[in-house]
Design a protein around this motif. Structure first.
Motif, PDB file in Angstrom:
ATOM      1  N   HIS A   1     -26.009  -4.624  14.783  1.00  0.00           N
ATOM      2  CA  HIS A   1     -24.551  -4.647  14.927  1.00  0.00           C
ATOM      3  C   HIS A   1     -24.051  -5.997  15.432  1.00  0.00           C
ATOM      4  CE1 HIS A   1     -25.577  -3.700  19.110  1.00  0.00           C
ATOM      5  NE2 HIS A   1     -24.375  -4.138  19.429  1.00  0.00           N
ATOM      6  N   LEU A   2     -24.819  -6.699  16.267  1.00  0.00           N
ATOM      7  CA  LEU A   2     -24.413  -8.032  16.710  1.00  0.00           C
ATOM      8  C   LEU A   2     -24.423  -9.026  15.547  1.00  0.00           C
ATOM      9  CD1 LEU A   2     -26.203  -8.387  20.176  1.00  0.00           C
ATOM     10  CD2 LEU A   2     -23.776  -7.949  19.734  1.00  0.00           C
ATOM     11  N   CYS A   3     -25.320  -8.792  14.588  1.00  0.00           N
ATOM     12  CA  CYS A   3     -25.372  -9.656  13.403  1.00  0.00           C
ATOM     13  C   CYS A   3     -24.086  -9.520  12.593  1.00  0.00           C
ATOM     14  CB  CYS A   3     -26.591  -9.321  12.549  1.00  0.00           C
ATOM     15  SG  CYS A   3     -28.176  -9.627  13.388  1.00  0.00           S
ATOM     16  N   GLU A   4     -23.581  -8.303  12.485  1.00  0.00           N
ATOM     17  CA  GLU A   4     -22.324  -8.087  11.757  1.00  0.00           C
ATOM     18  C   GLU A   4     -21.167  -8.797  12.463  1.00  0.00           C
ATOM     19  OE1 GLU A   4     -22.224  -6.792   8.721  1.00  0.00           O
ATOM     20  OE2 GLU A   4     -24.397  -6.602   8.930  1.00  0.00           O
ATOM     21  N   ASP A   5     -21.144  -8.723  13.799  1.00  0.00           N
ATOM     22  CA  ASP A   5     -20.120  -9.440  14.563  1.00  0.00           C
ATOM     23  C   ASP A   5     -20.232 -10.945  14.345  1.00  0.00           C
ATOM     24  OD1 ASP A   5     -19.371  -6.965  15.582  1.00  0.00           O
ATOM     25  OD2 ASP A   5     -20.328  -7.281  17.536  1.00  0.00           O
ATOM     26  N   ALA A   6     -21.466 -11.448  14.318  1.00  0.00           N
ATOM     27  CA  ALA A   6     -21.695 -12.882  14.129  1.00  0.00           C
ATOM     28  C   ALA A   6     -21.229 -13.338  12.741  1.00  0.00           C
ATOM     29  CB  ALA A   6     -23.171 -13.216  14.330  1.00  0.00           C
ATOM     30  N   LYS A   7     -21.454 -12.515  11.724  1.00  0.00           N
ATOM     31  CA  LYS A   7     -20.997 -12.854  10.371  1.00  0.00           C
ATOM     32  C   LYS A   7     -19.480 -13.000  10.347  1.00  0.00           C
ATOM     33  CE  LYS A   7     -24.780 -10.377   8.141  1.00  0.00           C
ATOM     34  NZ  LYS A   7     -25.126  -9.264   7.256  1.00  0.00           N
ATOM     35  N   ALA A   8     -18.777 -12.076  10.994  1.00  0.00           N
ATOM     36  CA  ALA A   8     -17.316 -12.151  11.040  1.00  0.00           C
ATOM     37  C   ALA A   8     -16.867 -13.401  11.787  1.00  0.00           C
ATOM     38  CB  ALA A   8     -16.751 -10.891  11.700  1.00  0.00           C
ATOM     39  N   ALA A   9     -17.561 -13.736  12.880  1.00  0.00           N
ATOM     40  CA  ALA A   9     -17.213 -14.933  13.655  1.00  0.00           C
ATOM     41  C   ALA A   9     -17.435 -16.193  12.818  1.00  0.00           C
ATOM     42  CB  ALA A   9     -18.029 -14.983  14.937  1.00  0.00           C
ATOM     43  N   LEU A  10     -18.552 -16.260  12.110  1.00  0.00           N
ATOM     44  CA  LEU A  10     -18.805 -17.435  11.263  1.00  0.00           C
ATOM     45  C   LEU A  10     -17.767 -17.542  10.154  1.00  0.00           C
ATOM     46  CD1 LEU A  10     -22.688 -17.664  10.905  1.00  0.00           C
ATOM     47  CD2 LEU A  10     -21.162 -19.001  12.353  1.00  0.00           C
ATOM     48  N   ASP A  11     -17.358 -16.408   9.596  1.00  0.00           N
ATOM     49  CA  ASP A  11     -16.308 -16.435   8.571  1.00  0.00           C
ATOM     50  C   ASP A  11     -15.018 -17.024   9.146  1.00  0.00           C
ATOM     51  OD1 ASP A  11     -17.871 -15.438   6.507  1.00  0.00           O
ATOM     52  OD2 ASP A  11     -17.209 -13.356   6.809  1.00  0.00           O
ATOM     53  N   ARG A  12     -14.679 -16.677  10.385  1.00  0.00           N
ATOM     54  CA  ARG A  12     -13.481 -17.235  11.020  1.00  0.00           C
ATOM     55  C   ARG A  12     -13.625 -18.743  11.224  1.00  0.00           C
ATOM     56  NH1 ARG A  12     -13.847 -12.284  13.829  1.00  0.00           N
ATOM     57  NH2 ARG A  12     -14.933 -13.241  15.601  1.00  0.00           N
ATOM     58  N   VAL A  13     -14.791 -19.171  11.665  1.00  0.00           N
ATOM     59  CA  VAL A  13     -15.027 -20.594  11.922  1.00  0.00           C
ATOM     60  C   VAL A  13     -14.932 -21.404  10.629  1.00  0.00           C
ATOM     61  CG1 VAL A  13     -16.782 -22.276  12.616  1.00  0.00           C
ATOM     62  CG2 VAL A  13     -16.358 -20.251  14.034  1.00  0.00           C
ATOM     63  N   VAL A  14     -15.611 -20.955   9.588  1.00  0.00           N
ATOM     64  CA  VAL A  14     -15.608 -21.736   8.343  1.00  0.00           C
ATOM     65  C   VAL A  14     -14.265 -21.686   7.635  1.00  0.00           C
ATOM     66  CG1 VAL A  14     -18.108 -21.574   8.077  1.00  0.00           C
ATOM     67  CG2 VAL A  14     -16.644 -19.936   6.877  1.00  0.00           C
ATOM     68  N   ALA A  15     -13.451 -20.679   7.939  1.00  0.00           N
ATOM     69  CA  ALA A  15     -12.094 -20.647   7.382  1.00  0.00           C
ATOM     70  C   ALA A  15     -11.275 -21.814   7.926  1.00  0.00           C
ATOM     71  CB  ALA A  15     -11.406 -19.315   7.714  1.00  0.00           C
ATOM     72  N   VAL A  16     -11.617 -22.257   9.123  1.00  0.00           N
ATOM     73  CA  VAL A  16     -10.925 -23.390   9.745  1.00  0.00           C
ATOM     74  C   VAL A  16     -11.528 -24.720   9.287  1.00  0.00           C
ATOM     75  CG1 VAL A  16     -10.449 -24.544  11.947  1.00  0.00           C
ATOM     76  CG2 VAL A  16     -10.258 -22.055  11.780  1.00  0.00           C
ATOM     77  N   THR A  17     -12.854 -24.793   9.244  1.00  0.00           N
ATOM     78  CA  THR A  17     -13.519 -26.081   8.995  1.00  0.00           C
ATOM     79  C   THR A  17     -13.774 -26.379   7.519  1.00  0.00           C
ATOM     80  OG1 THR A  17     -15.760 -25.160   9.122  1.00  0.00           O
ATOM     81  CG2 THR A  17     -14.729 -25.905  11.203  1.00  0.00           C
ATOM     82  N   GLY A  18     -13.802 -25.341   6.691  1.00  0.00           N
ATOM     83  CA  GLY A  18     -14.130 -25.553   5.283  1.00  0.00           C
ATOM     84  C   GLY A  18     -15.622 -25.622   5.018  1.00  0.00           C
ATOM     85  N   ASP A  19     -16.425 -25.433   6.059  1.00  0.00           N
ATOM     86  CA  ASP A  19     -17.885 -25.420   5.886  1.00  0.00           C
ATOM     87  C   ASP A  19     -18.306 -24.110   5.232  1.00  0.00           C
ATOM     88  OD1 ASP A  19     -19.255 -27.816   7.326  1.00  0.00           O
ATOM     89  OD2 ASP A  19     -17.686 -27.186   8.725  1.00  0.00           O
ATOM     90  N   ARG A  20     -19.597 -24.023   4.956  1.00  0.00           N
ATOM     91  CA  ARG A  20     -20.189 -22.786   4.444  1.00  0.00           C
ATOM     92  C   ARG A  20     -21.337 -22.403   5.360  1.00  0.00           C
ATOM     93  NH1 ARG A  20     -22.924 -23.320  -0.336  1.00  0.00           N
ATOM     94  NH2 ARG A  20     -23.414 -25.452   0.205  1.00  0.00           N
TER      95      ARG A  20
END
Length: 83
Positions: free
Chosen positions: A15-34
């Motif tokens: 379940h922490l992995c799912e939270d981390a995926k959502a957090a990374l999606d938020r971060v890359v939405a700002v930075t344009g990274d993948r």
């Protein structure tokens, strides 16, 4: 296209992995990274290295954090020019 700077080390049912995926999606939405995901299942070397600390975020191949994504720190580290 260059390789993603971010890698998330995960395991199914985490379940922490799912939270981390959502957090990374938020971060890359700002930075344009993948980012890319690596599953420790079936990879003995990854399991030995990261087994109890999942999820793990790697930035440019180096461990950036584990269990929770520190979004502000990750954003800062992604957007600060490297010397």
């Amino acid at each position: 296209m260059r390789e993603p700077r971010l890698t998330l080390i995960t395991r199914p049912g985490c379940h922490l992995c799912e939270d981390a995926k959502a957090a990374l999606d938020r971060v890359v939405a700002v930075t344009g990274d993948r980012w890319t995901e690596r599953d420790v299942s079936g990879d003995l070397e990854l399991e030995r290295e990261y087994g109890d600390r999942l999820p793990v975020v790697l930035l440019d191949g180096k461990e950036h954090g584990y269990w929770r994504v520190e979004e502000e720190r990750l954003l800062r580290d992604l957007t600060t020019p490297q010397l």
